[in-house]
Design an enzyme around this catalytic site. Structure first.
Site, PDB file in Angstrom:
ATOM      1  N   SER A 129      -9.746 -38.605  16.963  1.00  0.00           N
ATOM      2  CA  SER A 129     -10.350 -37.683  17.929  1.00  0.00           C
ATOM      3  C   SER A 129     -11.833 -38.010  18.138  1.00  0.00           C
ATOM      4  O   SER A 129     -12.182 -39.178  18.234  1.00  0.00           O
ATOM      5  CB  SER A 129     -10.150 -36.250  17.423  1.00  0.00           C
ATOM      6  OG  SER A 129     -10.390 -35.341  18.461  1.00  0.00           O
TER       7      SER A 129
ATOM      8  N   HIS B  36      -1.743 -34.905  20.198  1.00  0.00           N
ATOM      9  CA  HIS B  36      -2.996 -35.319  19.579  1.00  0.00           C
ATOM     10  C   HIS B  36      -2.908 -35.287  18.048  1.00  0.00           C
ATOM     11  O   HIS B  36      -3.657 -35.972  17.363  1.00  0.00           O
ATOM     12  CB  HIS B  36      -4.136 -34.403  20.073  1.00  0.00           C
ATOM     13  CG  HIS B  36      -5.496 -34.869  19.667  1.00  0.00           C
ATOM     14  ND1 HIS B  36      -5.955 -36.149  19.910  1.00  0.00           N
ATOM     15  CD2 HIS B  36      -6.508 -34.236  19.016  1.00  0.00           C
ATOM     16  CE1 HIS B  36      -7.181 -36.273  19.441  1.00  0.00           C
ATOM     17  NE2 HIS B  36      -7.545 -35.136  18.890  1.00  0.00           N
TER      18      HIS B  36
ATOM     19  N   ASP C 100      -0.987 -37.794  24.628  1.00  0.00           N
ATOM     20  CA  ASP C 100      -2.216 -37.195  24.085  1.00  0.00           C
ATOM     21  C   ASP C 100      -3.225 -36.914  25.199  1.00  0.00           C
ATOM     22  O   ASP C 100      -3.660 -37.821  25.912  1.00  0.00           O
ATOM     23  CB  ASP C 100      -2.816 -38.146  23.045  1.00  0.00           C
ATOM     24  CG  ASP C 100      -4.003 -37.518  22.321  1.00  0.00           C
ATOM     25  OD1 ASP C 100      -4.427 -36.411  22.716  1.00  0.00           O
ATOM     26  OD2 ASP C 100      -4.500 -38.140  21.369  1.00  0.00           O
TER      27      ASP C 100
END
Lengths: 653, 608
Positions: B136, B327, B197
């Protein structure tokens, strides 16, 4: 030649870009507001940095009976007739450029628009509310969308044209986008050409649904069906009013056309659209002149399956015809009211995959596949008879100009430029050699009085070759074959300016040498090639640093900074000749005023050393003119002692 | 399929990738700014944890939270290469991530060197490569750390680094991509992205369009599987991000396909498009174990859009939810199975089949339209290579022209010097030299135009052969341009040559050389000393006061250049403009120093 990248068809992607922005849905929302209730004929609103200005579809009766609007539809008036008098020429930017064209082609005719619609716009523009709201938007926004549905769309187009003209005249950088929904046509082919020339095509996006009859109406001579049109317009207007939330449930007497009449109207319009379409594809100019109305800007055609954007006028006409013929008499009337539905649909379509239908054969070439996808988006299925011609039409629309990519065109142009540079250098060389020559004529007069020597011939050839090169450049630019910012690239701005300063004097010399001024009139008004005016504009609009050099020159400029200087000398020479023979006192006074003006202008130029030294060569036209004037004035002095005394180039009362 | 191993192709072994991911996962939420792991014998891992508040993703007042990479003093020094050389466009990066990296860089316990710097030095001393990694927004910081490392150490060749990210948001604009390719650093960046994602796409939307939902989504990521009412926000979030992604991707695709519709330009004035672009290598995880490897940034951008489209409207809700869940879902894709066996390399994009072909691209849900856009991306790259070949072929013509001018220079070396001969333009020879100059200028202008539009391969401005040719050209021909400029007194039309008249064809190659030699801006101006001579001469002969420092600098410069053989001795010939200045300068002559000595020598030589 370099192998060219395989071309792609991207008319559908332009549409998906537009559909991914909030512009369409916001515009449509405001259009519905304006249609439902707009006592002034328009509404405006700001959303973020963007100002929206929407025209109502129902304001035509403010100035005329609607039926009259259609019975006079073949009545076009020149756009430059608009204005409130006293120098108010709201569209002068647009109408001016149609007067002369490049390549020495014949005059293309005046820019004409629908008389009734022009009146409507001028009427709306004259109100105080319009001025207030418009200037609030101009001052408060970074960009402005002008929009309208139906007849409101044509008003929006006129308003956008007016605004573009205005913004150009005050050198503003505000961006304008005109989005219309189901708008009727507005003007003739000259209008379309003039918009292309100003490179404003990208400021117009006309959303047209697959079957909507309204945008196609004006292809036909409508005098014979005014009664049906009267019903039709009323029906649409009542429906618009009824569908607005404020009036929901209220009863409006809706007059419908009978089925038979609808069918008649459908085939009538269909027939004329076909006629126009086939003429538009033809090369012949004379036939095109018979078509009164002509589309301009981008057309976004939308169907249930998607949308495509086309900008080539001939293809737009053909696509209008092909989509229309897949419809039927009743959907062609109702589709005019369905833009809310279409806008909603295409605004959410970007989420969905775009592939071929099951079982369809996918072409191997990128181009063919792209065309097939675009065809699918236009809502014409492969089985329909319209499919083949529509495919051809899409190919023509892109193929006509994008057979080679614009950047590659620009790159090739750069190569061609480097090939013509030696011609220019030879002219420079010629100029220098004239300066050195014993005749002391300067290169303007040397060229004007040139003999038949090889050198003179060569210089003239070079002049013509350069003109050909630059005309080609402009032609490519107008046909959108070059990158959009081409005319802002400093290389081209500088080179064209240099070309203009060096070669335009020779063009002027040739003009007067061949006596063209006697048949056509003076160079400045009647002989100046359009390319020089365009280069003037490029130069004016180029990016310049904050501090412009204003210090005095220490020696004469390499090239006279006003490329029309010699044309002015020629006119002044004529005035001087006339002064001697003129007996009418008023005319004489006028002549003297002209002469004095020119003298002041030229003296300032020379004093500031803004001219190249050839201007002052002993035997140049200019030197002779100065000499002549001095002589004349002293003669006058002897004959009429009361004539203002002349001393040191100045007049004393 | 390629027989090369994954390790060879992307320069990092499967084991290290898996280890990177495990570490990233462990440090997903952490109070540390970074974590160092030395347990592997093959590499040192520096792991960056994610940050989970909106202001750690968007800071500053720009619509997309962007800032110029040189906007602060430290970052200007730390990232000198992150720009285009000739055009001098500075890279744009996400401000929040840059600020986060600043914290990392400056974090120190006891006012000594920063902890981070210490760890990096330690790893290099141990001769181990460093792997910067993170999941991330941690991945975004890892990217900046890697660029920082490459800027600092790649010249000295003392260490190597890799950057491996998982579900990282985008970090920088096109210029970052351009600069990384030019420096040949692109290959050090490997990004893993799950097909659905949403995070790598978030920064393609302006904050204003997603602010509310983003707060919830980030919160959800840290809630670690706890129930959270996603249903209410997921569809809006998905639609808004995708709407902006669609606008950007269609705009980019129109450009790739060479569309000239002026409407495109108009529209960019009405909606602002995100500046961020992908760079480096992307490996898309299809969700069924397959991995798709791509390294064309334009194609990656298109894929970010097309791989997330719906097959049917009624998939909306489910897709929107899985876009957020994906994600957190890298584990099954990356750890449970062999990567080596499942990776598919997609190259030769321009020949990509348009129909679904049973390949991994089908598993990314790529439509025909999407495949066309990827083809266009491949075609553009190919076109850039063709442009490059086209100008490479001109080299001969250029050398020919320069040879001609070299002869012209030699011919005049004993008389008045080619600068002044050219300025006078007395002979046919001078005219011919002018035509040569113009032809060469034409070719170079064309190259510069292509560079301005980034129509040449990104590597071009780092290519030694072109830097050398540019320098040679600049030194030989620029004096003629200056001569021409002052001959026509263009300084009086437009201003001094150096500020107003100097063409890009000389500015660009000068910047190339300065970049290559790691020198300051405007330190390689040897080719334009004539312009300074003319300006000083104009000042002096108008009776103006000549700035002493300027005169000194010029004379020292000329002396040095003559000594280095960059400028010819013909500068000092009897009738040259330089000598005129020399006379005018009077007391400012530096008789005792550098040039004075040269001058005396030269005069003696020519007498004897």
């Amino acid at each position: 030649m370099e192998a060219e990248a395989s071309p792609f068809e991207s008319s559908e992607l332009v549409a998906s870009l537009l559909a991914s922005t909030p512009l369409l849905s916001e515009s449509w929302r405001l259009c519905s507001v304006a249609n439902a209730a707009a006592p002034l004929g328009f509404v405006s609103e700001r959303i973020g940095d963007v100002g929206y200005f929407a025209f109502s579809a129902c304001s035509i009766q403010m100035i005329t009976e609607e039926s009259e609007y259609y019975s006079t539809c073949r009545n076009l008036v020149p756009l430059d007739s608009a204005g409130a008098g006293d120098g108010d020429r709201p569209f002068s930017v647009l109408t001016k450029s149609s007067n002369s064209s490049i390549n020495g082609e014949e005059d293309e005719g005046a820019v004409m628009v629908h008389a009734g619609l022009l009146n409507l716009f001028l009427f709306l523009r004259s109100s105080q509310a319009f001025k207030d709201q418009m200037s609030a938007l101009i001052n408060g926004s970074k960009s402005i969308v002008i929009t309208g549905h139906s007849i409101g769309g044509t008003t929006a187009s006129l308003c956008a044209l007016w605004l573009l003209c205005y913004l150009q005249s005050v050198s503003s950088t505000l961006s304008v986008l005109c989005i219309t929904f189901g708008s009727p046509l507005l003007g003739n082919e000259s209008l379309s050409r003039a918009i292309l020339r100003e490179r404003w095509g990208g400021n117009f996006c006309h959303v047209v649904s697959k079957y909507d009859i309204m945008p196609r109406l004006l292809f036909a001579p409508l005098e014979s069906c005014t009664r049906q049109l009267h019903f039709l317009l009323q029906y649409w207007q009542m429906s618009m009013l009824a569908s607005s939330p404020g009036n929901f449930g209220q009863y409006f007497p809706v007059l419908q056309l009978g089925e038979e009449e609808k069918a008649h109207l459908f085939s009538f319009i269909s027939h004329h659209n076909l006629l126009v379409s086939s003429v538009a594809q033809a090369e012949a100019r004379e036939e095109k002149a018979n078509i009164l109305y002509w589309p301009f800007g981008n057309y976004m055609f939308c169907s249930q399956e998607g949308a495509i954007c086309l900008e080539n006028a001939a293809s737009v006409i053909e696509m209008m015809h092909l989509m229309f013929m897949t419809g039927n008499p009743s959907c062609c009337i109702d589709d005019h009211l369905k833009y809310g539905h279409y806008v909603g649909k295409i605004s959410s379509q970007f989420l969905n995959k775009k592939s071929f239908l099951q079982g369809e054969v996918i072409p191997e070439s990128s181009y063919e596949a792209g065309v097939a996808l675009a065809l699918q988006s236009s809502g014409i299925s492969k089985q329909e008879p319209a499919a083949r011609p529509a495919e051809d039409c899409l190919k023509k629309a892109s193929g006509m100009r994008h057979m080679r990519t614009p950047s590659l065109n620009a790159a090739n142009l750069a190569i061609r430029l480097s090939k013509v540079v030696p011609y220019r250098a030879q002219i420079e060389w010629y100029m220098a050699s004239c300066d050195k020559s014993d005749e002391q004529l300067g290169y303007y007069d040397s060229f004007k009085q040139r003999g038949s020597s090889k050198r003179d011939h060569k210089v003239n050839m070079n002049r013509l070759l350069l003109a050909g090169f630059w005309n080609d450049v402009l032609r490519m630019l107008e046909n959108n074959e070059l990158p959009h910012d081409f005319h802002k690239r400093s290389k081209w701005v500088n080179t064209s300016q240099f070309y203009k300063l060096l070669v335009e004097p020779l063009d002027i010399a040739e003009y007067y040498r061949s006596g063209m001024h006697r048949t056509k009139g003076h160079y400045l008004k009647h002989g100046r090639e359009r390319r020089f005016e365009i280069f003037d504009r490029w130069w004016r609009e180029r990016k310049v640093g904050p501090e412009e050099n204003t210090s005095m020159r220490s020696k004469f400029a390499g090239l006279t900074q006003d490329s029309c200087f010699w044309a002015k000398v020629e006119e002044a020479t004529e005035w001087l000749a006339h002064v001697r023979s003129e007996s009418d006192a008023r005319k004489l006074a006028l002549l003297w005023e002209n002469i004095n003006n020119f003298e002041r202008y030229a003296t300032r130029l020379v004093d500031c050393k803004e001219v190249s030294k050839d201007v002052l060569a002993k035997n140049s036209s200019y030197s002779k003119w100065v000499e002549d004037l001095r002589e004349l004035k002293s003669q006058m002095q002897q004959i009429h002692p009361q004539f203002p005394r002349f001393r040191d180039g100045e007049l004393f009362p | 399929m390629d027989s090369e191993t994954l390790g060879k192709k992307i320069g990092i072994s499967e084991e290290l990738i898996k280890k990177s991911y495990t570490l990233s996962l462990e440090n997903q939420v952490s109070n540390e700014l970074f974590h160092v792991d030395k347990s592997s014998s093959d590499a040192v891992f520096i792991v960056f944890p994610g940050s989970w508040t909106v202001k750690e993703w968007f800071s500053g007042d720009q619509a997309f939270g962007e800032t110029k990479i040189n906007s602060k003093d430290w970052s200007k020094k730390a990232f000198p290469s992150m720009r285009s050389i000739g055009n001098d466009d500075v890279a744009i990066v996400n401000q929040a991530f840059l600020e986060r990296f600043e914290l990392v860089l400056k974090d120190s316990k006891d006012s000594k060197d920063s902890k981070f710097l210490e760890e990096v030095t330690l790893a290099m001393n141990g001769n181990k490569p460093i792997i910067f990694t993170g999941h991330s927004s941690g991945g975004a910081v890892a990217v900046l750390a890697t660029i920082w490392f490459l800027e600092k150490y790649s010249k000295s060749n003392t260490g190597t680094a890799k950057c491996v990210t998982f579900g990282s948001p985008l970090v920088g604009d096109y210029i970052v991509s351009h600069a990384l390719k030019r420096e040949k650093w692109s290959k050090y960046f490997i990004h893993f992205v799950m097909r659905y994602d949403i995070v790598p796409r978030i920064l393609l939307a302006p904050l204003s369009s997603i602010q509310q939902e983003l707060e919830h989504v980030l919160h959800y990521f840290t809630a670690n599987g706890h129930h959270y009412p996603l249903e209410s926000i997921a569809p809006d979030f998905y639609t808004n991000v995708m709407r902006n992604t669609s606008a950007l991707a269609s705009h980019a695709a129109c450009k790739l396909m060479g569309n000239t519709n002026l409407l495109l330009e108009t529209l960019t004035n009405f909606t602002k498009l995100s500046p961020y672009r992908p760079f480096g290598t992307y490996i898309f995880c299809t969700g069924n174990g397959k991995l798709v490897h791509l390294d064309n940034p334009e194609a990656v951008l298109q894929l970010l859009f097309f791989s997330c489209q719906l097959s049917h409207e009624n998939e909306m809700e489910a897709t929107a939810r899985s876009c957020i869940n994906a994600h957190l879902d890298y584990k099954t894709e990356l750890l449970g199975r062999s990567l080596e066996e499942n990776v598919v390399y997609v190259d030769r994009l321009e020949e990509l089949p348009l129909a679904s072909d049973g390949s991994a691209l089908d598993d990314l849900g790529l439509s025909t339209r999407g495949r066309l856009c990827l083809r266009a991306a491949g075609e553009l790259e190919k076109q850039k290579q063709r442009n490059r070949q086209q100008i490479d072929r001109k080299k001969a013509e250029m050398e020919e022209g320069m040879k001609g001018l070299e002869e012209y220079k030699t011919f005049n070396a004993q008389k008045v010097g080619y600068y002044d001969a050219f300025k006078k333009q007395n002979e046919k020879r001078d005219f011919d030299a002018n035509v040569r100059r113009l032809v060469l200028a034409g070719i170079w202008d064309e190259i510069i135009e292509m560079l301005k539009r980034y129509d040449l391969p990104d590597e071009f401005e780092g290519d030694d052969s072109w830097i050398n040719l540019g320098t040679e050209f600049r030194r030989l021909v620029e004096p003629l341009d200056i001569a021409n400029y002052y001959r026509h007194a263009k300084n009086e039309d437009t201003g001094a040559y150096m500020t107003k008249g100097r063409p890009r064809r000389y500015r660009y190659p000068q910047r190339w050389l300065e970049k290559k030699e790691g020198r300051e801006r405007d330190t390689c101006g040897e080719s334009c000393f004539w312009a300074e001579v003319e300006e000083l001469l104009k000042l002096a002969s108008n009776g103006g006061k000549v700035d002493e420092a300027r005169a000194k600098e010029l004379q020292e410069g000329v002396a040095k250049w003559i000594k280095d053989g960059v400028a010819g001795k013909d500068v000092l010939l009897g009738d040259s403009t330089f000598l005129k200045l020399w006379e005018e300068l009077g007391r400012l002559k530096l008789q005792q120093e550098c040039i004075g000595a040269l001058m005396t020598n030269f005069t003696q030589l020519s007498i004897s």
